[in-house]
Design an enzyme around this catalytic site. Sequence first.
Site, PDB file in Angstrom:
ATOM      1  N   ASP A 144       0.803  -1.199  -0.179  1.00 12.23           N
ATOM      2  CA  ASP A 144       0.111   0.020   0.189  1.00 12.23           C
ATOM      3  C   ASP A 144       0.898   1.114  -0.085  1.00 12.23           C
ATOM      4  O   ASP A 144       0.388   2.359   0.312  1.00 12.23           O
ATOM      5  CB  ASP A 144      -0.831   0.214   1.232  1.00 12.23           C
ATOM      6  CG  ASP A 144      -1.887  -1.081   1.186  1.00 12.23           C
ATOM      7  OD1 ASP A 144      -2.004  -1.893   0.281  1.00 12.23           O
ATOM      8  OD2 ASP A 144      -2.610  -1.365   2.096  1.00 12.23           O
ATOM      9  N   GLU A 203      -7.211  -3.041  -3.991  1.00 15.07           N
ATOM     10  CA  GLU A 203      -8.541  -3.029  -3.647  1.00 15.07           C
ATOM     11  C   GLU A 203      -8.892  -1.676  -3.913  1.00 15.07           C
ATOM     12  O   GLU A 203      -9.947  -1.537  -4.809  1.00 15.07           O
ATOM     13  CB  GLU A 203      -8.476  -2.944  -1.949  1.00 15.07           C
ATOM     14  CG  GLU A 203      -9.918  -3.059  -1.115  1.00 15.07           C
ATOM     15  CD  GLU A 203      -9.421  -3.007   0.355  1.00 15.07           C
ATOM     16  OE1 GLU A 203     -10.406  -3.952   0.704  1.00 15.07           O
ATOM     17  OE2 GLU A 203      -9.039  -2.365   0.758  1.00 15.07           O
ATOM     18  N   GLU A 214      -7.923   5.495  -4.599  1.00 11.01           N
ATOM     19  CA  GLU A 214      -6.687   5.850  -3.911  1.00 11.01           C
ATOM     20  C   GLU A 214      -5.437   5.511  -4.891  1.00 11.01           C
ATOM     21  O   GLU A 214      -4.334   6.349  -4.893  1.00 11.01           O
ATOM     22  CB  GLU A 214      -6.392   4.957  -2.542  1.00 11.01           C
ATOM     23  CG  GLU A 214      -7.333   5.669  -1.681  1.00 11.01           C
ATOM     24  CD  GLU A 214      -7.031   5.053  -0.278  1.00 11.01           C
ATOM     25  OE1 GLU A 214      -7.001   5.541   0.901  1.00 11.01           O
ATOM     26  OE2 GLU A 214      -7.231   3.576  -0.142  1.00 11.01           O
TER      27      GLU A 214
END
Length: 730
Positions: free
Chosen positions: A475, A550, A554
């Site tokens: 991430d 996911e 973002e």
Amino acid sequence: MLDQTDVFHPVATSPPPRQIPSRADHPAPRLNIAQQSTPLSTNKFYANFFLGAQNQGVWTHPYSLTWSKGTQNAKSWGMAVSHIDANQRVFGPKNSNIPGSPSQYYINPVAIHSIILSAVELGSSTVLTTDSLLAFSANANLFPQAGSLSKITFPLVQGMGFVTGIYSNLQPAIQSNVFFRSASSAAASASGIFKYQITLEDGKSWLLYAIPYNGQDPQLTLVSNTLLRGISNWSGFIQVAKNPAGSSGEYTYDNAAGVYPEGVSLTASTFSQTGTYRFQWHKAGLTSNNPPQLMMFALPHHVESFTGPTPFAKTDLRLQTTTKGVATAVIADLWTLVEGNLPVDMGFAPWNSSLPQGSRSARTLSPGAVNIINTVAAAEIKQDMNDQTNLDSMYFSGKALSKFAALIYAVHEMCGEPDLARLGLGQLKIAFARFATNQQVHPLVYDSAWKGVVSSGAYTTGDALQDFGNTYYNDHHFHYGYFIHAAAVIAYLDPQWLQLNKEWVNMLVRDAANPSSSDPYFPFSRMFDWYHGHSWAKGLFESADSKDEESSSEDAFFAYAIKMWGRVTGDRSMEARGNLMLSILARTLRNYFLIQEGNPNHPSEFVANKVTGVLFENKVDATTYFGTNLEYVHGIHMLPLLPYAGLTRSRAFVSQEWSAFFDPANRAAPDPASSVRGGWKGIIYANLALVDPKKSWDFFAQRDFDMSWIDGGASRTWYLAWAAGLGGAP
């Protein structure tokens, strides 16, 4: 005069800032990776081959490869090749609460080892190593035992048309766990190639091409229904491919056999509102053939973007991929792709893609809207920024910094209150300084083993998933994008702040999105996969379904953040790169993540979910890592609601999603926005501004507004400015 901008100009090549300590003891071991001079890529498609037990799959699309490790019928220790057709998918339970009752997930079966490239010498002492780990390619090697001079090398390149095994002084053993029905030699289309036609017991047809270095016939003989064995001490390369198209497919494969890719060079540039990027494939094998035709498979978004001679290199040969629709075989050494209408005019203000170029950013609001927003902002700007940002999570700390930055921008630029904005800006700079000086709860460290900047959280707690696995490279684009965006706003409002903080922010950019192989401290494009056209969030964790992502929003937000940081720092290359990434993401999100009616790339049984939830390389699951509520599953693809969303979330998609899932006026809606609780309610109504800004404005401007509807990464001030800027205020 306008000129072309190279989007891959280095950000820097210097060491990380001196306040970032270095350590070489990363908890994830570098398992059987050969030494290389360039930084290692941590988040790429081949990572399963150096993680865990090394026996999870690697997807090159449309094929996947798995080290067999002595399993199943053939008891092979070779490299298994799989290809899954659409009718082999497995579907999860139907969700009857959603209109259309879609399946919650679909997954492609693993461990169907159709063809295995092995050797008689491979057994329980076999060792799997990797080398030349780059952004689009790597080599996997199988040695009979450690230190052996004999090996099979598998060049792994995304989109490769054949799976190729390069044999060095071994006895080929071609195996199958599906069982051979027949295997016979056939005439090849070129000298020096020995061709075999294979039919498996599942009825699928495969082709095998053996190319010896000394011209010696490998004499592959069907020994059993699991083994096709050749002669000993053989050197050369063997290629296999699945043929679903009969004689026409065989003709296409025949003309491309004998050549394989070793890697690729990516170049890209922008000119005005147009971006162009090119894949120059590096090939090996019988390259002296005239012409040496290289076959690669293109994904649907590639085919949409092909320009120049590339569209004419497409063939009629197509193979299903696991989660990206149908791939098209292309015969060309060079692909050229174009994105038009780059969002060059997108800034910090709300941005409306439906308006003409040059008038899509909205900075001027009505006096009535300004009065309402300023009243709300006067209270929100006094919130304790230190308390909200001094957390043990880079992700949640960054979200808070970014939300205050957007709030302050709205007050300063859209509402004409520089004094109020100055008050907030001072506090924001103090909060940001904690991170720039590396004084946060879990300071950053430079990991010299894998070469990247990571949270020290997992080092100190022993929890690999601390802060969502940041220490293990999970991430990073999600986490660091918020800091980069906040820094861009601060630097825009206070240019003098820039020089004191530029190096630290650039470090975050380099970690997640280093644009140049000349930077010795970070790998090229750690997160964003230029072949797939989006990022992968999973870092150094093995996974049965390989890489995944996911939050598509973002991902796009990160591209927007580096675009704006490039603008305020005067880095034209970075700004251009952000613009190009945003345009590519708008295309890939439409194809693969945000699913409109009639989407051809996902099975019809899944389309009514509207969003992917979590998209893996081998499955798609309409869920999240933190829950199954529909507002979670959809909201994670919405946040944060900032200007980029006007590009990546099309009006058609947002309208369909709102009507099917969240519209309170639709009695069949499974999750009406009026009933959603907490911060997800605000996210959903802010997203509504993209198609119905008045209804969104009315929601956020209501007299008895409940602040629990605003999540920790947003402000009511910005949501009001957002809806007003998109045309919702009176």
